[in-house]
Design an enzyme around this catalytic site. Structure first.
Site, PDB file in Angstrom:
ATOM      1  N   ARG A 254       0.850  -1.180   0.000  1.00 34.85           N
ATOM      2  CA  ARG A 254       0.000   0.000   0.000  1.00 34.85           C
ATOM      3  C   ARG A 254       0.887   1.232   0.000  1.00 34.85           C
ATOM      4  NH1 ARG A 254      -1.637  -3.568   3.834  1.00 34.85           N
ATOM      5  NH2 ARG A 254      -3.646  -4.561   3.454  1.00 34.85           N
TER       6      ARG A 254
ATOM      7  N   SER B 116       7.530  -5.688   6.253  1.00 32.26           N
ATOM      8  CA  SER B 116       7.063  -6.674   7.238  1.00 32.26           C
ATOM      9  C   SER B 116       7.811  -8.006   7.186  1.00 32.26           C
ATOM     10  CB  SER B 116       5.575  -6.919   7.034  1.00 32.26           C
ATOM     11  OG  SER B 116       4.914  -5.710   6.852  1.00 32.26           O
TER      12      SER B 116
ATOM     13  N   ASP C  56       5.932  -3.689  10.338  1.00 35.52           N
ATOM     14  CA  ASP C  56       4.501  -3.335  10.369  1.00 35.52           C
ATOM     15  C   ASP C  56       3.946  -3.305  11.797  1.00 35.52           C
ATOM     16  OD1 ASP C  56       4.785  -6.082  10.499  1.00 35.52           O
ATOM     17  OD2 ASP C  56       3.093  -6.543   9.191  1.00 35.52           O
TER      18      ASP C  56
END
Ligand code: ADP
Ligand code: MG
Length: 492
Positions: free
Chosen positions: A108, A176, A229
């Protein structure tokens, strides 16, 4: 003559062997067919049982590993990585900041305008799925793909975003995967997880890879913060709520971060943080303990995975794997108990063909005939007209696997609460504790989420349980990274 006899003898013994093998196979089939799907289900239920006593042992083991991982580098399967975030957002951050969140399934890009008054004025974001071939290709292709999307995002910027004149755009990069952080804006990849495998990148600085790709794609941006994350979610959660002390991701993979006292981190040799605290990225996906209720299905999934022996906790609780465990149970039932008739449906043998969103849809099927289960079995495995009792078995397996995963995740959270002394009444006081939660599994798999919440309450008891809240923080990881980019801006 002797030769011929010998030849006959050889042929004869080969024939006998083949026949014996055939009879053996036949017997095995017969004996296996004596196993019913109900037997396999019962065995599964027993092996996956997670009574509170077991969960407490698991949370204790988690706490022990947390201590060991904080004591020395390599001291535990839990890496307990130092995030270099010792200053969580205060709410005074101001300006336009960007974030790029590379998870396991999607990435994203996001832009926020911070007002300086604990609020985010406007935000825009774009989500792009990562083509699977890029997860196992080469680093340049992956990062060029990401940087090209970032370039498009910047080009489409709407006028309401007011970047101050002469300022370079600044970005928080949520990555992540396990990274050995070298500073707030650099870190080397320890290993890949969740289906990624680009060997050459291991040991290399991920920010350098992103920065070079941005240069190739003509994006003028500085990476101000590299965050996991979980750390981003913690920062994002804290921005709006001072009681947030930990974050847990349950998405493609699983991980957790929490705020630790600097004095409780013997392996930290840097200057003492001004706040006296440091955010620790636990990398709890790699937790393992002899108390974990592992089954034959988990063991095979692990040994056939891209990272055998690693991320055992993650493989039991997270979105990438729940559907795959279910498939393996169904395959065994098809092979040994003819669950879907005399022949085993070929698609049942394809790894990862059954995704967790499909499992979740089947688990939540409330129609009397379990129509959703019927149509998913058809769509995913080409299995037509499975009778109702078979559909019920499928739902039951979903329930067993989701319950085990959710209860284990709750035990993990209890481990963090124990480590930070928030699991019990101390000096007559019970601190309010909020855990920021993010990830598609937690967000969308309602049964899983409810089970996790109920289990944590069950383990803590009413008195403490009512002071502990799990709060969904959608996109917290991206927003948190943008906030950390703001607090580590080159202009402050
Ligand atoms: P990532 O972990 O890749 O950053 P997300 O947090 O969006 O991405 O999580 C995506 C994962 O969440 C999917 O891979 C899937 O396992 C799980 N998931 C998404 N939607 C659902 C759903 N409806 N039910 C169950 N699991 C879901
Ligand atoms: Mg994510």
């Amino acid at each position: 003559m002797g030769k011929v006899t010998m030849g006959v003898a050889v042929v004869g013994s080969a024939a006998v062997c083949a026949a014996a093998a055939l009879i053996m196979r036949h017997r095995m089939r017969i004996s296996n067919r004596c196993v019913t799907a109900a037997d396999i289900l019962k065995e599964l239920e027993e092996k996956c049982a997670t009574p509170a006593s077991k969960l407490k042992q698991i949370s204790d083991a988690m706490t022990v590993e947390m201590h060991a991982g904080l004591a020395s580098e390599g001291g535990s399967k839990l890496k307990m990585l130092i995030s270099y975030v010792d200053n969580l957002p205060t709410g005074e951050e101001q300006g336009v900041f960007y974030a790029l969140d590379l998870g396991g399934t999607n990435f994203r890009v996001l832009r926020v305008q911070l007002t300086g008054k604990s609020s985010i004025e406007c935000q825009e974001f774009a989500e792009v799925s990562i083509p699977p071939q890029l997860m196992v290709g080469d680093a340049e292709t992956l990062f060029d793909y990401i940087a090209a999307e970032l370039a498009k995002f910047v080009a489409d910027e709407s006028e309401k975003f007011q970047l101050l004149a002469g300022r370079q755009r600044e970005l928080g990069f949520t990555f992540s995967f396990p990274v050995m952080q070298l500073s707030i804006d650099s870190g080397t990849l320890i290993r890949w997880t969740k289906g990624f495998s680009i060997e050459k990148m291991i040991g290399q600085d991920v920010v350098v890879h992103l920065a070079e790709a941005m240069k190739r794609q003509g994006v003028n941006m500085r990476v101000s913060a590299l965050v996991n994350d979980t750390v981003g979610t913690l920062a994002g959660g804290r921005y709006g709520n001072k009681d947030v002390v930990a974050a847990v991701i349950l998405g493609t993979g699983s991980n957790a971060a929490y705020v630790e006292r600097a004095q409780a981190i013997p392996k930290w040799h840097g200057p003492p943080p001004k706040t006296g605290e440091m955010v620790i990225n636990m990398e709890w996906g790699n937790f393992r303990s002899s108390h974990l209720p592992l089954t034959e299905y988990d063991n095979k999934l692990d040994s056939e995975s891209l990272n055998p022996g690693e991320q055992i906790f993650e493989k039991m609780i997270s979105g990438m794997y729940l559907g795959e465990i279910l498939r393996r149970v169904l395959l065994r039932m098809a092979e040994d108990a003819a669950l879907f008739g005399d022949t085993v449906p070929p698609k049942l043998k394809t790894q990862f063909i059954l995704r967790t969103p499909e499992m979740s849809a089947m688990h939540h099927d409330t129609s009397p005939d379990l129509n959703v289960v019927g149509s998913k079995l058809k769509d995913v495995f080409d299995i037509s007209d499975a009778p109702l009792p078979t559909r019920k078995i499928v739902v039951e397996i979903c329930n067993i696997m989701a319950t085990r995963g959710a209860r284990l995740a709750a035990a993990g959270i209890l481990g963090i609460l124990k480590k930070t002394g928030r699991d019990t009444v101390r000096d007559g006081d019970i601190p309010d504790t909020v855990v920021a939660m993010d990830g598609g599994l937690y967000e969308h798999y309602t049964e899983y989420r409810h089970c996790l919440e109920n289990t944590l309450h069950e383990l803590l008891g009413d008195e403490v349980g009512k002071h502990v809240k799990l709060v969904l923080s959608t996109d917290g990881s991206g927003i948190g990274a943008a906030l950390l980019a703001a607090s580590h801006s080159q202009y402050v």
